[in-house]
Design a protein around this motif. Structure first.
Motif, PDB file in Angstrom:
ATOM      1  N   ILE A 221      -5.541   1.874  11.861  1.00 29.64           N
ATOM      2  CA  ILE A 221      -4.161   2.344  11.856  1.00 29.64           C
ATOM      3  C   ILE A 221      -4.140   3.863  11.964  1.00 29.64           C
ATOM      4  N   TYR A 222      -3.193   4.371  12.739  1.00 28.61           N
ATOM      5  CA  TYR A 222      -3.001   5.818  12.797  1.00 28.61           C
ATOM      6  C   TYR A 222      -1.510   6.111  12.825  1.00 28.61           C
ATOM      7  N   ALA A 223      -1.163   7.354  12.483  1.00 30.98           N
ATOM      8  CA  ALA A 223       0.227   7.791  12.511  1.00 30.98           C
ATOM      9  C   ALA A 223       0.469   8.601  13.778  1.00 30.98           C
ATOM     10  N   ARG A 224       1.623   8.399  14.371  1.00 33.11           N
ATOM     11  CA  ARG A 224       2.039   9.192  15.524  1.00 33.11           C
ATOM     12  C   ARG A 224       3.347   9.901  15.156  1.00 33.11           C
ATOM     13  N   VAL A 225       3.354  11.201  15.349  1.00 32.85           N
ATOM     14  CA  VAL A 225       4.547  12.008  15.105  1.00 32.85           C
ATOM     15  C   VAL A 225       5.015  12.536  16.453  1.00 32.85           C
TER      16      VAL A 225
ATOM     17  N   LEU B 159       3.527  -0.530  14.709  1.00 28.93           N
ATOM     18  CA  LEU B 159       3.608  -1.374  13.512  1.00 28.93           C
ATOM     19  C   LEU B 159       4.926  -1.191  12.781  1.00 28.93           C
ATOM     20  N   ILE B 160       5.331   0.065  12.557  1.00 30.18           N
ATOM     21  CA  ILE B 160       6.571   0.325  11.833  1.00 30.18           C
ATOM     22  C   ILE B 160       6.989   1.776  12.067  1.00 30.18           C
ATOM     23  N   THR B 161       8.289   1.985  12.159  1.00 33.01           N
ATOM     24  CA  THR B 161       8.830   3.344  12.243  1.00 33.01           C
ATOM     25  C   THR B 161       9.123   3.807  10.827  1.00 33.01           C
ATOM     26  N   LEU B 162       8.525   4.922  10.436  1.00 31.59           N
ATOM     27  CA  LEU B 162       8.698   5.450   9.089  1.00 31.59           C
ATOM     28  C   LEU B 162       9.853   6.448   9.018  1.00 31.59           C
TER      29      LEU B 162
ATOM     30  N   ASN C 109      10.311  11.524  15.061  1.00 34.95           N
ATOM     31  CA  ASN C 109       9.938  10.118  14.940  1.00 34.95           C
ATOM     32  C   ASN C 109       8.515  10.027  14.405  1.00 34.95           C
ATOM     33  N   VAL C 110       8.350   9.285  13.310  1.00 37.30           N
ATOM     34  CA  VAL C 110       7.039   9.058  12.717  1.00 37.30           C
ATOM     35  C   VAL C 110       6.824   7.555  12.657  1.00 37.30           C
ATOM     36  N   MET C 111       5.738   7.100  13.250  1.00 35.88           N
ATOM     37  CA  MET C 111       5.456   5.658  13.224  1.00 35.88           C
ATOM     38  C   MET C 111       3.984   5.397  12.955  1.00 35.88           C
ATOM     39  N   LEU C 112       3.713   4.221  12.430  1.00 34.53           N
ATOM     40  CA  LEU C 112       2.340   3.752  12.273  1.00 34.53           C
ATOM     41  C   LEU C 112       2.023   2.866  13.451  1.00 34.53           C
ATOM     42  N   ARG C 113       0.810   3.034  13.977  1.00 37.59           N
ATOM     43  CA  ARG C 113       0.371   2.266  15.143  1.00 37.59           C
ATOM     44  C   ARG C 113      -0.993   1.660  14.865  1.00 37.59           C
ATOM     45  N   GLY C 114      -1.241   0.497  15.465  1.00 37.21           N
ATOM     46  CA  GLY C 114      -2.539  -0.153  15.382  1.00 37.21           C
ATOM     47  C   GLY C 114      -3.383   0.232  16.574  1.00 37.21           C
ATOM     48  N   ASP C 115      -4.591   0.699  16.317  1.00 31.84           N
ATOM     49  CA  ASP C 115      -5.506   1.124  17.379  1.00 31.84           C
ATOM     50  C   ASP C 115      -6.276  -0.084  17.881  1.00 31.84           C
TER      51      ASP C 115
ATOM     52  N   SER D 242       0.855  -1.185   0.000  1.00 29.14           N
ATOM     53  CA  SER D 242       0.000   0.000   0.000  1.00 29.14           C
ATOM     54  C   SER D 242       0.889   1.233   0.000  1.00 29.14           C
ATOM     55  N   LEU D 243       0.396   2.288  -0.626  1.00 32.77           N
ATOM     56  CA  LEU D 243       1.083   3.561  -0.605  1.00 32.77           C
ATOM     57  C   LEU D 243       0.632   4.316   0.639  1.00 32.77           C
ATOM     58  N   VAL D 244       1.579   4.639   1.507  1.00 30.98           N
ATOM     59  CA  VAL D 244       1.291   5.307   2.770  1.00 30.98           C
ATOM     60  C   VAL D 244       1.858   6.726   2.692  1.00 30.98           C
ATOM     61  N   ARG D 245       1.055   7.684   3.132  1.00 28.37           N
ATOM     62  CA  ARG D 245       1.488   9.085   3.138  1.00 28.37           C
ATOM     63  C   ARG D 245       1.083   9.706   4.471  1.00 28.37           C
ATOM     64  N   VAL D 246       2.054  10.311   5.154  1.00 29.62           N
ATOM     65  CA  VAL D 246       1.813  11.021   6.409  1.00 29.62           C
ATOM     66  C   VAL D 246       2.250  12.465   6.198  1.00 29.62           C
ATOM     67  N   THR D 247       1.350  13.408   6.491  1.00 31.38           N
ATOM     68  CA  THR D 247       1.681  14.824   6.405  1.00 31.38           C
ATOM     69  C   THR D 247       1.398  15.473   7.758  1.00 31.38           C
ATOM     70  N   TYR D 248       2.157  16.517   8.075  1.00 34.49           N
ATOM     71  CA  TYR D 248       1.967  17.213   9.346  1.00 34.49           C
ATOM     72  C   TYR D 248       2.702  18.542   9.294  1.00 34.49           C
ATOM     73  N   ARG D 249       2.411  19.384  10.266  1.00 32.12           N
ATOM     74  CA  ARG D 249       3.046  20.697  10.394  1.00 32.12           C
ATOM     75  C   ARG D 249       3.768  20.750  11.732  1.00 32.12           C
ATOM     76  N   VAL D 250       4.995  21.265  11.703  1.00 31.43           N
ATOM     77  CA  VAL D 250       5.789  21.459  12.905  1.00 31.43           C
ATOM     78  C   VAL D 250       6.065  22.953  13.036  1.00 31.43           C
ATOM     79  N   CYS D 251       5.766  23.512  14.208  1.00 32.42           N
ATOM     80  CA  CYS D 251       6.024  24.927  14.481  1.00 32.42           C
ATOM     81  C   CYS D 251       6.999  25.034  15.648  1.00 32.42           C
ATOM     82  N   PHE D 252       8.001  25.882  15.464  1.00 33.34           N
ATOM     83  CA  PHE D 252       9.024  26.069  16.472  1.00 33.34           C
ATOM     84  C   PHE D 252       8.864  27.442  17.113  1.00 33.34           C
ATOM     85  N   SER D 253       9.275  27.560  18.354  1.00 29.70           N
ATOM     86  CA  SER D 253       9.255  28.864  19.021  1.00 29.70           C
ATOM     87  C   SER D 253      10.442  29.686  18.521  1.00 29.70           C
TER      88      SER D 253
END
Length: 134
Positions: free
Chosen positions: A104-108, A57-60, A43-49, A19-30
Motif C-alpha cells: 500500500i502507498y499514499a498518493r497526494v 483503495l480509499i480516498t482519505l 486529494n489524498v488516497m491509499l493505493r494498492g501496488d 489500523s491507524l493510518v497516518r499520511v504526512t507531506y509538505r506542500v510548497c507554493f510559488s
C-alpha cells in the motif's frame, strides 16, 4: 506550480479489525500562486501496488486548499478497516490460510481549482396530462 514532497505513510495494526493510518507531506507554493490566492483541490488516497495496475483503495481527503507564502506541512490520520487495506486477499484452501502480502502507498495530488457549472435533475413524475388524462 505547487510541489508536493516528503510523502510518508505509516500504518499500525490495532488488532480490532482496524489500523491507524497516518499520511504526512509538505506542500510548497510559488510566490505567484500565493499572491494570486490560487486554490487547489487536495486529494489524498491509499493505493494498492500491483504488477499490472494499481488499485485505488480509499480516498482519505478531497478538499480545497488555498496557496500561502512558502510551504505547509500537512497530515491526515484516521482508523481504516483492515478489509480495505487487504488489497491482495488471502487464499484459503481446505482451511489453510495462505497470506498474500499487501503493498500500500499514499498518493497526494494537487489540482488547480477551476470553477465549473453544475446542474441537478428532479425525480420523474409520470401521468397522463393530455386529453386522455381527463
Amino acid at each position: 506550480m505547487a510541489t508536493i514532497s516528503n510523502v510518508r505513510l505509516n500504518i499500525e495494526k490495532e488488532g480490532t479489525g482496524f489500523s491507524l493510518v497516518r499520511v504526512t507531506y509538505r506542500v510548497c507554493f510559488s510566490s505567484c500562486e500565493a499572491m494570486g490566492g490560487s486554490v487547489f483541490v487536495e486529494n489524498v488516497m491509499l493505493r494498492g501496488d500491483d504488477p499490472i495496475w494499481d488499485d485505488n483503495l480509499i480516498t482519505l481527503r478531497n478538499t480545497c486548499v488555498r496557496a500561502v507564502n512558502g510551504c505547509i506541512d500537512r497530515e491526515w490520520s484516521g482508523r481504516i478497516s483492515n478489509r480495505i487495506l487487504d488489497e491482495d486477499p488471502d487464499t484459503i484452501i481446505f482451511g489453510w490460510v495462505i497470506g498474500n502480502r499487501d503493498e500500500i502507498y499514499a498518493r497526494v495530488r494537487l489540482t488547480p481549482f477551476v470553477p465549473t457549472g453544475s446542474q441537478g435533475d428532479s425525480n420523474i413524475v409520470t401521468g397522463n396530462f393530455g386529453p386522455a388524462g381527463n
